[in-house]
Design a protein around this motif. Sequence first.
Motif, PDB file in Angstrom:
ATOM      1  N   LEU A  19     -11.716  61.338   2.648  1.00 26.21           N
ATOM      2  CA  LEU A  19     -10.306  61.024   2.855  1.00 26.21           C
ATOM      3  C   LEU A  19     -10.143  59.635   3.454  1.00 26.21           C
ATOM      4  CD1 LEU A  19      -7.497  62.301   2.555  1.00 26.21           C
ATOM      5  CD2 LEU A  19      -7.724  63.137   4.898  1.00 26.21           C
ATOM      6  N   ALA A  20     -10.981  59.318   4.434  1.00 27.34           N
ATOM      7  CA  ALA A  20     -10.904  57.986   5.041  1.00 27.34           C
ATOM      8  C   ALA A  20     -11.345  56.897   4.059  1.00 27.34           C
ATOM      9  CB  ALA A  20     -11.766  57.942   6.306  1.00 27.34           C
ATOM     10  N   GLY A  21     -12.461  57.140   3.371  1.00 26.74           N
ATOM     11  CA  GLY A  21     -12.942  56.147   2.413  1.00 26.74           C
ATOM     12  C   GLY A  21     -12.014  55.983   1.222  1.00 26.74           C
ATOM     13  N   GLY A  22     -11.478  57.081   0.713  1.00 29.04           N
ATOM     14  CA  GLY A  22     -10.560  56.993  -0.409  1.00 29.04           C
ATOM     15  C   GLY A  22      -9.279  56.268  -0.052  1.00 29.04           C
ATOM     16  N   TYR A  23      -8.773  56.463   1.158  1.00 26.61           N
ATOM     17  CA  TYR A  23      -7.561  55.755   1.594  1.00 26.61           C
ATOM     18  C   TYR A  23      -7.824  54.257   1.703  1.00 26.61           C
ATOM     19  CZ  TYR A  23      -3.407  54.570   4.276  1.00 26.61           C
ATOM     20  OH  TYR A  23      -2.232  54.006   4.710  1.00 26.61           O
ATOM     21  N   ALA A  24      -8.993  53.894   2.215  1.00 27.94           N
ATOM     22  CA  ALA A  24      -9.321  52.472   2.330  1.00 27.94           C
ATOM     23  C   ALA A  24      -9.409  51.813   0.958  1.00 27.94           C
ATOM     24  CB  ALA A  24     -10.643  52.309   3.081  1.00 27.94           C
ATOM     25  N   LEU A  25     -10.008  52.500  -0.016  1.00 29.88           N
ATOM     26  CA  LEU A  25     -10.113  51.925  -1.359  1.00 29.88           C
ATOM     27  C   LEU A  25      -8.767  51.875  -2.068  1.00 29.88           C
ATOM     28  CD1 LEU A  25     -13.410  53.568  -2.688  1.00 29.88           C
ATOM     29  CD2 LEU A  25     -13.074  51.209  -1.941  1.00 29.88           C
TER      30      LEU A  25
END
Length: 301
Positions: free
Chosen positions: A114-120
């Motif tokens: 969730l954190a990585g997908g939001y950053a991308l």
Amino acid sequence: MTAALAEERTDARASDALQPPPPVRRKKRERAFDDVPRWQIYLPLGLYLLFTLIPFYWMVLFAVRPAKSTSLVPWPITFDHFDKVWNERSFAVFFQNSMVVGVSTLVATTAVALAGGYALARFNFRIKGGFMLALLCSQFIPGALMLVPLFEIFKNLQLINSLVSVIIAETVFQLPLSIILISGFIKNVPVSLEEAAWVDGCGRFRAFCAVVLPLLRPGLIAVGSFAFVHSWNHFLFALMFLSEQDKQTIPVGLNTLIGADSVDLGALAAGGVIAAVPVVIVFAFIQKWLVTGFSAGAVKG
């Protein structure tokens, strides 16, 4: 006389203009599958369904019929094989360990993805393209190639024969695909929704939790279920990192039922049924969100 005729023509044109236009005959669209007989559709589907269900029926048959029976109908039904594997072969412990690994992997994978997908999805940075390429390329690396370095790392961290090592390994191998799916799903959420929350005084984290997170439920369910099922069924990491019997998971426990000289088919089938029940229950309850989540995360992004 001429004026009267002109007036009549004008009235006729006005009446024609007031009348509704004649209905336009629309040409019926002919679809390719409309011309195909129904049996040509149902027959392959029925054969595929039969091919899929026969192994499950065979497993259930061996699990509930007596040991020396050769009948193709499970009668009389016995649960001795389930009692044997659950109590004598420590499947209760295996089931508990698999549940701990599956749920922990689900939570860790979903949170990090969730954190990585939001950053991308929301930020632009220089190595974004290279990072996405690395995530995609990591899917081509077999887990068996990483066993030796992972074993050395966990050995130095004193995590060998601990469920934490399996949870970390499963989470790491689930993250690339999970981040890609979550990123694609977040891109489908308009940025204007977050901007409206920012105008109302919310910070980025609060706006994400209040506005974006509720819309990500199908994607989160898809990613979490995929991580749970994969970690539940995965055999290699549990076999390599867990040596004591009270720390093993169900796939490794099923392997212990296969002896060098003989195989207890009834106990093995009963263990397979026990291993399949949680997966069937998960997919039965989340099927709708699973299809929506995977399709939404794969279409855009």
